[in-house]
Design an enzyme around this catalytic site. Structure first.
Site, short mmCIF file in Angstrom:
data_model
loop_
_atom_site.label_atom_id
_atom_site.label_comp_id
_atom_site.label_asym_id
_atom_site.label_seq_id
_atom_site.Cartn_x
_atom_site.Cartn_y
_atom_site.Cartn_z
N THR A 6 1.98 23.79 -4.26
CA THR A 6 1.85 25.09 -3.58
C THR A 6 2.42 25.06 -2.16
O THR A 6 3.29 25.84 -1.82
CB THR A 6 0.36 25.52 -3.52
OG1 THR A 6 -0.15 25.54 -4.83
CG2 THR A 6 0.23 26.90 -2.87
N ASP B 167 9.22 2.85 1.54
CA ASP B 167 8.08 3.65 2.00
C ASP B 167 7.91 3.43 3.51
O ASP B 167 7.39 2.41 3.95
CB ASP B 167 6.83 3.21 1.22
CG ASP B 167 5.57 3.95 1.66
OD1 ASP B 167 5.62 4.66 2.68
OD2 ASP B 167 4.54 3.81 0.98
N LYS C 201 2.62 10.50 8.49
CA LYS C 201 2.03 10.00 9.73
C LYS C 201 2.74 10.52 10.99
O LYS C 201 2.66 11.69 11.30
CB LYS C 201 1.97 8.47 9.69
CG LYS C 201 0.99 7.96 8.61
CD LYS C 201 0.62 6.53 8.82
CE LYS C 201 -0.23 5.97 7.71
NZ LYS C 201 -1.65 6.02 7.95
N PHE D 18 0.86 -1.19 0.00
CA PHE D 18 0.00 0.00 0.00
C PHE D 18 0.89 1.23 0.00
O PHE D 18 1.72 1.41 0.89
CB PHE D 18 -0.92 0.03 1.23
CG PHE D 18 -1.87 1.20 1.20
CD1 PHE D 18 -3.11 1.09 0.59
CD2 PHE D 18 -1.52 2.42 1.77
CE1 PHE D 18 -3.99 2.18 0.54
CE2 PHE D 18 -2.38 3.52 1.72
CZ PHE D 18 -3.63 3.38 1.11
C1 LIG Z 1 2.92 2.66 3.78
C2 LIG Z 1 1.99 3.76 3.38
N1 LIG Z 1 2.29 4.52 2.33
C3 LIG Z 1 1.51 5.54 1.95
C4 LIG Z 1 0.35 5.84 2.63
C5 LIG Z 1 -0.52 6.97 2.18
O1 LIG Z 1 -0.49 8.00 3.09
P1 LIG Z 1 -1.67 9.09 3.11
O2 LIG Z 1 -2.90 8.38 3.55
O3 LIG Z 1 -1.18 10.11 4.08
O4 LIG Z 1 -1.79 9.63 1.74
C6 LIG Z 1 -0.01 5.07 3.74
C7 LIG Z 1 -1.25 5.35 4.47
O5 LIG Z 1 -1.75 4.60 5.25
C8 LIG Z 1 0.83 3.99 4.13
O6 LIG Z 1 0.53 3.22 5.17
#
Ligand SMILES: Cc1ncc(COP(=O)(O)O)c(C=O)c1O
Length: 491
Positions: free
Chosen positions: A372, A317, A348, A208
């Protein structure tokens, strides 16, 4: 000492949740209306709030409304005054608990007022203290080998721009310089190659990375995120399906990881032959939303080597794993390598989004990586203070200690309820456990909430634990007792 008071109250949010999960939104709204008309204000606060919102938004995901003023530390308070031990923390995004005094003090400092009131377009008009604040906050926790950072707003926005940085880097590498041809310039304006090249990003099944268009092409956790949205033909590798506890299945797990790594190399070669070379590989250190799937340090080190060997950028990530919840500030620190990645994205618990990167992934011209806001300086202020608290209160050690107690407690419950629980796993307090099926999982989540514990799900049938860094052993035991009661009801 914090003391938990749990009021038993049938909340409308519970009803809403149950009804929504059975796709009965219309019936649910009718129930809300009827309940709203009840005399005496019974559950009317939540009811009326939902009704207000449903007239202009989809409310299907809302659990309940919160009273953030009354929430403290590990406890979230809802609008009915119920106080819950929060083991989910706004999808893993509250680093040091609610209303931490250090952050309230920062807000009260008149010297910070202008930072909160005047949000700048950071890419063109940053405030005087911006370089110092970044040095004090994000750069003080930069991953090994990275001295550059780009702030952004959210996790998706960070990943989306990190992908662009990888593509720009890759094309300049192919060209041998950074001067685009006239054909590059003209074709990019009509979405054609070579200006918009057929490059790809390799991602993993179950991963994700967000819901924006580019990120979504690399997200493979749940169909609901992807349905009806056009996407790219990019390679998707299998993520290892390991057996837990990891220490008991080292041989089987090593075989599974070797299979996945082989598949990664095959895909890289296949996509190069297709004319869609892999510019970057993106991966979470622990797949979170996709079901808390772990892989070994050796898997990640090998993958990093594969990326290097094939000339692909390696993007880790850490949006959900970053910020200390695994017992180290970055989850990739558990891999024991000085060169973990070319890009590390975050959001987060870091409060601001963004990504760190190697020098060579710096975009070569202004406005190529741009929007922006480009983040928010007030979040850098908060982050600097959060980092002070983490250091001052040794919160990474706290997480390691609480995490051990939590995982041991989950192992014990798993032995006690083998028909319900399996595959307890975790690193630090970043733990999860599988439930026998989705319906039981959802029932457990609701019953736990009614007993004063807020939990979250992930994957098909897992529960994920995402407490703040101030979650102490004392809170672990409180949680385990309540969880035990809930499980006993499902036996
Ligand atoms: C591993 C990971 N990457 C990206 C995201 C996306 O972040 P956002 O919801 O702040 O766009 C999340 C969100 O849960 C995540 O857990």
């Amino acid at each position: 000492m914090e003391k938990m008071t749990v009021t038993f109250q049938l909340s409308l949010a519970t009803i809403h949740h149950q009804f929504y999960s059975h796709s009965m939104i219309i019936v649910c709204v009718c129930v809300y209306v009827c309940l709203c008309l009840l005399p005496g204000g019974f559950i009317s606060t939540v009811c009326c709030l939902i009704l207000k919102l449903v007239s202009f938004q989809n409310v299907g995901a809302i659990n309940f409304f919160c009273n953030y003023e009354e929430s403290r530390g590990n406890y979230l308070v809802d609008v009915d005054g119920n106080r819950m031990l929060d083991v989910y923390t706004q999808i893993s995004s509250i680093p040091i608990g609610y209303n931490h005094p250090a952050l309230l003090k920062l807000m009260a400092n008149p010297n910070n007022l202008s930072t909160f009131v005047n949000r700048p377009a950071l890419g063109i008009l940053p405030p005087e203290n911006f370089p110092d604040k970044l040095t004090e906050s994000l750069l003080s926790v930069a991953p090994s080998g990275m001295t550059r950072v780009q702030t952004m707003a959210c996790g998706s926005c960070s990943n989306e721009n990190a992908y662009k940085a990888m593509f720009i880097w890759y094309r300049n590498k192919e060209r041998g310089h950074n001067i685009p041809s006239d054909e590059d310039i003209s074709t990019c304006m009509i979405n054609q190659a070579p200006g918009c090249p057929d490059l790809s990003i390799l991602s993993f099944m179950g991963g994700f990375h967000g819901r924006t268009m580019g990120c979504l092409a690399t997200t493979h956790s749940k169909a609901i995120h992807k349905l009806d949205v056009p996407s790219f033909d990019w390679p998707i590798a299998p993520f290892p399906r390991l057996q837990y506890p990891l220490e008991e299945f080292t041989r089987e797990n090593a075989q599974e990881e070797a299979r996945c790594l082989e598949e990664v190399e095959d895909l890289i070669v296949k996509w190069r032959q297709k004319g869609k070379p892999v510019a970057g590989i993106v991966i979470e250190p622990i797949q979170a939303e996709g079901g808390d799937n772990h892989a070994s340090p050796n898997f990640f080190r090998s993958l990093r080597n594969i990326a290097r060997k094939h000339g692909c950028a390696f993007h880790v990530d850490e949006v959900q794993t970053g910020g200390g919840c695994t017992g180290k500030f970055w989850a990739h620190e558990h891999w024991g390598t000085d060169d973990p990645a070319d890009i590390v994205s975050f959001s987060k618990k870091l409060l601001t989004g963004g990504y760190y990167h190697k020098d060579e992934l710096q975009a070569d011209k202004a406005y190529r990586i741009f929007n922006t806001w480009m983040g928010d300086p007030s979040k850098n202020l908060f982050l600097a203070e959060v980092l002070n608290v983490i250091r001052r209160e040794n919160l990474l050690e706290e997480v390691t200690r609480s995490g051990k107690a939590l995982l041991n407690g989950l192992y014990e419950l798993q032995a006690q309820y083998p028909g319900i629980l399996s595959r307890a796993r975790g690193q630090g307090t970043f733990c999860a456990i599988d439930i026998c099926d989705d319906a039981t999982r959802n029932s457990i989540l609701l019953k736990a909430r009614d007993k004063g514990v807020l939990l979250g799900g992930c994957g098909d049938r897992s529960i994920r634990f995402r407490p703040a860094l101030v979650f102490k052993e004392y809170h672990v035991h409180l949680f385990l007792n309540i969880f035990n009661d809930v499980l006993a009801q499902h036996k």
